[in-house]
Write a protein that holds these residues in place. Structure first.
Motif, PDB file in Angstrom:
ATOM      1  N   GLY A  50       0.821  -1.213   0.000  1.00 54.21           N
ATOM      2  CA  GLY A  50       0.000   0.000   0.000  1.00 54.21           C
ATOM      3  C   GLY A  50       0.853   1.260   0.000  1.00 54.21           C
ATOM      4  N   LEU A  95      -3.484  -5.255  -4.642  1.00 55.73           N
ATOM      5  CA  LEU A  95      -3.615  -4.926  -3.218  1.00 55.73           C
ATOM      6  C   LEU A  95      -4.707  -5.749  -2.539  1.00 55.73           C
ATOM      7  N   THR A 131      -6.738  -2.345   1.895  1.00 59.57           N
ATOM      8  CA  THR A 131      -5.794  -1.350   1.385  1.00 59.57           C
ATOM      9  C   THR A 131      -6.328  -0.733   0.109  1.00 59.57           C
TER      10      THR A 131
END
Ligand SMILES: Nc1ncnc2c1ncn2[C@@H]1O[C@H](COP(=O)(O)OP(=O)(O)O)[C@@H](O)[C@H]1O
Ligand SMILES: [Mg+2]
Lengths: 279, 293
Positions: free
Chosen positions: A152, A179, A183
């Motif tokens: 992130g 991700l 996040t």
């Protein structure tokens, strides 16, 4: 390249992207022509946030490659702010799915690269990069190397590096695809707030319909084999949208999503059947 | 997971409940280091001890295989009495100079040509058959040619060392350029980088990791090049001392010279590691230390 400022029109003004009859053919390893995208036509209004959704391999990245000027179309044309794209265009920033960070540069060095390439003095570039790192919540991490950051945080660095030039156009190719869900939601919210401040025109590619509806003003559905735009859906959710995680549960959001999904589902199934029969 | 929680709690309190954890880690590390050095010392003791013992009782003939005590005596002689070709320092200096200059020359040309051909597909397609051809020539023959062409001085030794170094560094630089992350290149191009800027910001730094990794091996080859050329014909140098000792069946001196060369290579390795650590400090440690985020 001639301009020293990446965005001659100043911030707050995205450029119009006009794509007309865009076609791209590749030669397969066997030497036969393969049409990746055919007759793609659409317009992104200045400051508009457009998402393209489509099954894998339908030509989304190929389309973006032509808009950025990294690649040349076989037919058709792209204009950015009224000027035909012929090579890399000034005022465009690109965010890739894979981290395009320099592993040998610190976080600060990575964010500085854009202004430095445009000839900004080192001191002002450092100052600007620090300001942008504060903006994406990475103050205090200036001296870290990318491998010392979480996924992130690396995305935040990419985002700062892409936006520091105050681009007229932001091209994003599945930027949050790798991700985890939480996040991803945080990054989406942050992207929306930054976009609201700078207002570049955004062309955002994703295979995640949820993401497209949450972020975009308009969602384009791309079909496969050869890729072309099948339909366009206006997303009339009010702005500012606030927390992406919350609007997901609103009735109108679900309504829109269901409507688009009905169209997309056919495409995904068709693309899957094609690859399955080819294999 | 639990270490991360303990760690962050420690930061929050700004005291050091983490101290116990750090202390335990330090103790474990010290224990391992102690054992490591004990075993490291044991290896040569066992090897040298049995060598000395076996030659002493005559199972192994010390005429052919030398003897540790004899090697030590030769070393002392080399430093106190010198050699037939001047003091040992002169000879060592000559060999090291040849190797270092050869290393620098080979490295510089390898890097320049590797980066150039790596980035220019056409040029590399034109030149690659010739480079392959040159690379396939046995280097020892090149050594003979250089000595005939340039005489018994230090220049042909340097040249042979440079040739050995060149191919290693060249192929690494070339490969390093080819392995550049295309995403990174696309990224800086979109940001408006000129071809020179792409080379400066992406291609060269990224090839540098490959080049630096090759320098260890390359210096070893520089020494080999200098020694081989000296064996082929020289007026000074460790290679000459070795051939002379070999001619007199003086195995102890051969081993002593070998030891000296080994020490030189180790020192060079050490210096190169320092350079490497400095230039590649951005790389993740090979065994990643836990980094709670
Ligand atoms: N350089 C290339 N050469 C040949 N075929 C390519 C090339 N780039 C993409 N393609 C093909 O074009 C199609 C579209 O690719 P892409 O735009 O990457 O899809 P998407 O981003 O939608 O997943 C794919 O079938 C891919 O195999
Ligand atoms: Mg893609």
């Amino acid at each position: 390249m001639a301009e020293t400022t990446p965005n001659p029109t100043g911030p707050g003004t995205g450029a119009r992207i006009e794509i007309t009859g865009l076609t791209k053919r590749f030669l397969t390893p066997k030497g036969e022509p393969f049409t990746a995208i055919q007759d793609v036509t659409f317009t992104v209004q200045p400051g508009e946030f457009v998402a393209i959704v489509g099954p894998t391999g339908c030509g989304k990245s190929t389309t973006l490659g032509q808009v950025s000027g990294l690649d040349r179309p076989s037919a058709g044309s792209v204009t950015v702010g009224g000027r035909p794209v012929d090579g890399v265009t000034a005022g465009v920033s690109f965010m890739f799915q894979a981290d395009a960070l320099f592993p040998w540069k610190t976080v600060l060095g990575n964010v500085m690269i854009g202004p430095s390439l445009h000839g900004m003095s080192k001191r002002s570039a450092v100052e600007l990069a620090r300001a942008w790192l504060r903006r994406v919540g990475l103050a205090g991490f200036e001296d870290r190397y990318p491998h010392q950051l979480s996924g992130g945080m690396r995305k935040r660095v990419s985002m700062a590096a892409a936006l520091i030039n105050e681009p007229r156009i932001l091209l994003m190719d599945e930027p949050f695809g790798a991700l985890d869900v939480q996040t991803k939601a945080i990054m989406q919210t942050e992207l929306l707030s930054l976009w609201d401040q700078l207002r570049p025109s955004v062309l955002f590619i994703t295979h995640d319909l949820d993401e497209a509806v949450a972020l975009a003003d308009r969602v384009l559905i791309m079909t496969s084999g050869p890729g072309t735009i099948k339909r366009s859906f206006a997303i009339d959710l009010p702005r500012p949208r606030g927390e992406v995680q919350e609007i997901r549960h609103e009735a109108h959001f679900l309504e829109l999503e269901n409507e688009i999904w009905a169209t997309l589902k056919d495409e995904v199934e068709r693309a899957y059947a094609q690859t399955a029969s080819a294999a | 997971m639990s270490t991360a929680i303990v760690g962050s709690a420690a930061f929050a309190e700004a005291g050091d409940p983490g101290a116990a954890l750090r202390e335990a880690a330090r103790r474990a590390r010290r224990r391992r280091t102690g054992l490591l050095w004990l075993c490291r010392v044991l290896v040569p003791v066992v090897v040298l001890g049995s060598w000395q013992w076996l030659t002493e009782i005559g199972v192994v003939d010390k005429f052919f295989f030398g003897q540790p005590s004899g090697v030590w005596q030769s070393l002392v002689d080399l430093f106190t009495q010198g050699t037939a070709f001047g003091s040992i320092w002169t000879n060592l200096g000559v060999t090291v100079t040849e190797a270092v200059y050869g290393f620098l020359l080979g490295m510089a040309s390898g890097i320049v040509l590797g980066l150039l051909l790596g980035q220019n597909r056409f040029l590399s397609d034109v030149l690659s058959p010739y480079i392959k051809l040159l690379n396939s020539i046995p280097r020892i023959i090149l050594g003979s040619i250089f000595i005939v062409a340039f005489g018994l001085g230090t220049f042909p030794k340097m040249l042979l060392a440079a040739v050995l170094v060149f191919f290693i560094v060249f192929f690494n630089a070339f490969q390093g350029v080819r392995e550049v992350d295309p995403n990174l290149v696309a990224n800086v191009k979109v940001l408006g980088a000129s071809p020179m800027q792409v080379a400066r910001h992406v291609t060269i730094p990224s090839a540098l990791t490959w080049i630096i990794a090759s320098l260890h091996t390359a210096f070893g080859f520089a020494i080999i090049g200098a020694l081989v050329a000296e064996v082929l014909g020289a007026q000074h140098g460790i290679g000459l001392i070795i051939t002379q000792a070999q001619g007199q069946f003086d195995m102890d001196t051969v081993f002593a010279s070998m030891l000296l060369v080994g020490v030189v290579t180790l020192i060079a390795e050490f210096v190169l590691s320092l350079v490497e650590r400095r230039l590649l400090s951005w790389r993740p440690p090979s065994r990643s230390e836990s980094q709670p985020t």
